[in-house]
Design an enzyme around this catalytic site. Structure first.
Site, PDB file in Angstrom:
ATOM      1  CE  LYS A  37      -3.205  -2.314   3.133  1.00 34.76           C
ATOM      2  NZ  LYS A  37      -3.738  -2.235   4.525  1.00 34.76           N
ATOM      3  N   GLY A  38       2.105   1.134   0.441  1.00 33.73           N
ATOM      4  CA  GLY A  38       2.942   2.296   0.756  1.00 33.73           C
ATOM      5  C   GLY A  38       3.089   3.337  -0.333  1.00 33.73           C
ATOM      6  CG  ASP A  97      15.060  -1.267   4.831  1.00 37.34           C
ATOM      7  OD1 ASP A  97      15.913  -0.448   5.178  1.00 37.34           O
ATOM      8  OD2 ASP A  97      14.624  -2.152   5.589  1.00 37.34           O
ATOM      9  CE  LYS A 125      14.793   3.530   6.313  1.00 33.62           C
ATOM     10  NZ  LYS A 125      14.054   2.517   7.130  1.00 33.62           N
ATOM     11  CG  PHE A 146      10.399   2.307  11.021  1.00 37.61           C
ATOM     12  CD1 PHE A 146      10.703   1.193  10.259  1.00 37.61           C
ATOM     13  CD2 PHE A 146       9.066   2.704  11.119  1.00 37.61           C
ATOM     14  CE1 PHE A 146       9.702   0.475   9.596  1.00 37.61           C
ATOM     15  CE2 PHE A 146       8.062   1.989  10.468  1.00 37.61           C
ATOM     16  CZ  PHE A 146       8.392   0.877   9.712  1.00 37.61           C
ATOM     17  CG  ASP A 153       2.405   0.721   7.377  1.00 35.15           C
ATOM     18  OD1 ASP A 153       3.307   0.526   6.533  1.00 35.15           O
ATOM     19  OD2 ASP A 153       1.927  -0.196   8.073  1.00 35.15           O
TER      20      ASP A 153
HETATM   21  P1  IMP Z   1      12.943  -4.123   1.504  1.00 33.64           P
HETATM   22  O1  IMP Z   1      12.577  -5.388   0.804  1.00 33.64           O
HETATM   23  O2  IMP Z   1      13.734  -4.370   2.742  1.00 33.64           O
HETATM   24  O3  IMP Z   1      13.620  -3.123   0.592  1.00 33.64           O
HETATM   25  O4  IMP Z   1      11.593  -3.542   2.052  1.00 33.64           O
HETATM   26  C1  IMP Z   1      10.974  -2.460   1.530  1.00 33.64           C
HETATM   27  C2  IMP Z   1       9.597  -2.337   2.136  1.00 33.64           C
HETATM   28  O5  IMP Z   1       9.663  -2.393   3.568  1.00 33.64           O
HETATM   29  C3  IMP Z   1       9.038  -0.978   1.789  1.00 33.64           C
HETATM   30  O6  IMP Z   1       8.277  -1.032   0.616  1.00 33.64           O
HETATM   31  C4  IMP Z   1       8.204  -0.660   3.004  1.00 33.64           C
HETATM   32  O7  IMP Z   1       6.918  -1.201   2.834  1.00 33.64           O
HETATM   33  C5  IMP Z   1       8.891  -1.357   4.144  1.00 33.64           C
HETATM   34  N1  IMP Z   1       9.792  -0.424   4.858  1.00 33.64           N
HETATM   35  C6  IMP Z   1      11.137  -0.406   4.855  1.00 33.64           C
HETATM   36  N2  IMP Z   1      11.621   0.604   5.600  1.00 33.64           N
HETATM   37  C7  IMP Z   1      10.546   1.262   6.073  1.00 33.64           C
HETATM   38  C8  IMP Z   1      10.392   2.430   6.901  1.00 33.64           C
HETATM   39  O8  IMP Z   1      11.341   3.100   7.355  1.00 33.64           O
HETATM   40  N3  IMP Z   1       9.117   2.789   7.173  1.00 33.64           N
HETATM   41  C9  IMP Z   1       8.032   2.120   6.689  1.00 33.64           C
HETATM   42  N4  IMP Z   1       8.129   1.033   5.908  1.00 33.64           N
HETATM   43  C10 IMP Z   1       9.377   0.597   5.599  1.00 33.64           C
HETATM   44 MG    MG Z   2       6.305  -1.007   0.301  1.00 32.60          MG
END
Ligand code: IMP
Ligand code: MG
Length: 169
Positions: A37-38, A97, A125, A146, A153
Site C-alpha cells: 500500500k505504501g 531498504d 536507504k 524508521f 506506515d
Molecule cells: P525491503 O525489501 O527491505 O527493501 O523492504 C521495503 C519495504 O519495507 C518498503 O516497501 C516498506 O513497505 C517497508 N519499509 C522499509 N523501511 C521502512 C520504513 O522506514 N518505514 C516504513 N516502511 C518501511
Molecule cells: Mg512497500
C-alpha cells in the site's frame, strides 16, 4: 516523532522527478506500477505531474517475516491487471531498504515479458541494501531510522501524514 522531509520538499522533489521521467521517456507510453500500500500517495502525486500519457496499475506484495524486516521470500497477493508484454514499466515504490522486495518484483516483471523495467523510489536507504539494485529515480536518500507518513506506515498507522517523519521506537 521528528519531521525528516516537509510536505513542501516532497512536492517540489516529486515535480523534479516527473520532469526527469518525462525527459527520459518522450513519446513512450509508460505504465506506472505502484506497490501497495505504501506507494499509493507518491504514485498519485507523481501521476498528476506526469499527466496524460501514463497508464496506472498496482500490485500488492507480501513478504514473509516480521513487520519491519523483509525476508526476501515474496509473494503477490494482488496481481497486475494490464498487459505487460513489450511494455516499459516504471515501478513506483515508497522506500527501498534491503532491496529484496523490489529485486524479486523486477525479476518477476522481466519473466513476464516486460521489455524495460525502471524503478522510481521516493526514499532510498542505501546503507541497508543487501543485494545490488539499480534505482533509476530516487527522491531522497536517508541513511537510517524508521520512517512514516506520505503512505508509509507503522502497523497501518500514519499513512495519511503529509510529510515524512522518523518514528522513535
Ligand atoms: P525491503 O525489501 O527491505 O527493501 O523492504 C521495503 C519495504 O519495507 C518498503 O516497501 C516498506 O513497505 C517497508 N519499509 C522499509 N523501511 C521502512 C520504513 O522506514 N518505514 C516504513 N516502511 C518501511
Ligand atoms: Mg512497500
Amino acid at each position: 516523532m521528528k519531521e525528516v522531509i516537509s510536505p513542501e520538499r516532497i512536492q517540489a522533489r516529486v515535480a523534479e522527478l516527473a520532469q526527469e521521467i518525462k525527459a527520459d521517456h518522450q513519446g513512450h507510453d509508460l505504465l506506472l506500477v505502484g506497490i501497495l500500500k505504501g506507494a499509493f500517495i507518491f504514485l498519485s502525486d507523481l501521476a498528476r505531474q506526469l499527466g496524460e500519457e501514463v497508464e496506472i496499475d498496482f500490485v500488492r506484495l507480501a513478504s514473509y517475516g516480521s513487520g519491519m524486516q523483509s525476508s526476501g521470500e515474496i509473494r503477490l497477493t494482488k496481481d497486475l491487471e494490464l498487459e505487460l508484454n513489450g511494455r516499459t514499466v516504471l515501478v513506483v515504490e515508497d522506500i527501498v531498504d534491503t532491496g529484496l522486495t523490489l529485486k524479486w518484483f523486477v525479476d518477476h516483471l522481466r519473466d513476464r515479458g516486460v521489455q524495460d523495467v525502471k524503478i522510481c523510489a521516493l526514499i532510498d536507504k542505501p546503507e541497508r541494501r543487501e543485494i545490488k539494485l539499480d534505482l533509476d529515480y530516487v527522491g531522497f536518500e536517508i541513511p537510517s531510522g524508521f520512517l512514516v507518513g506520505y503512505g508509509l506506515d507503522y502497523g497501518e498507522k500514519y499513512r495519511g501524514l503529509p510529510g515524512i517523519y522518523e518514528l522513535e521506537l
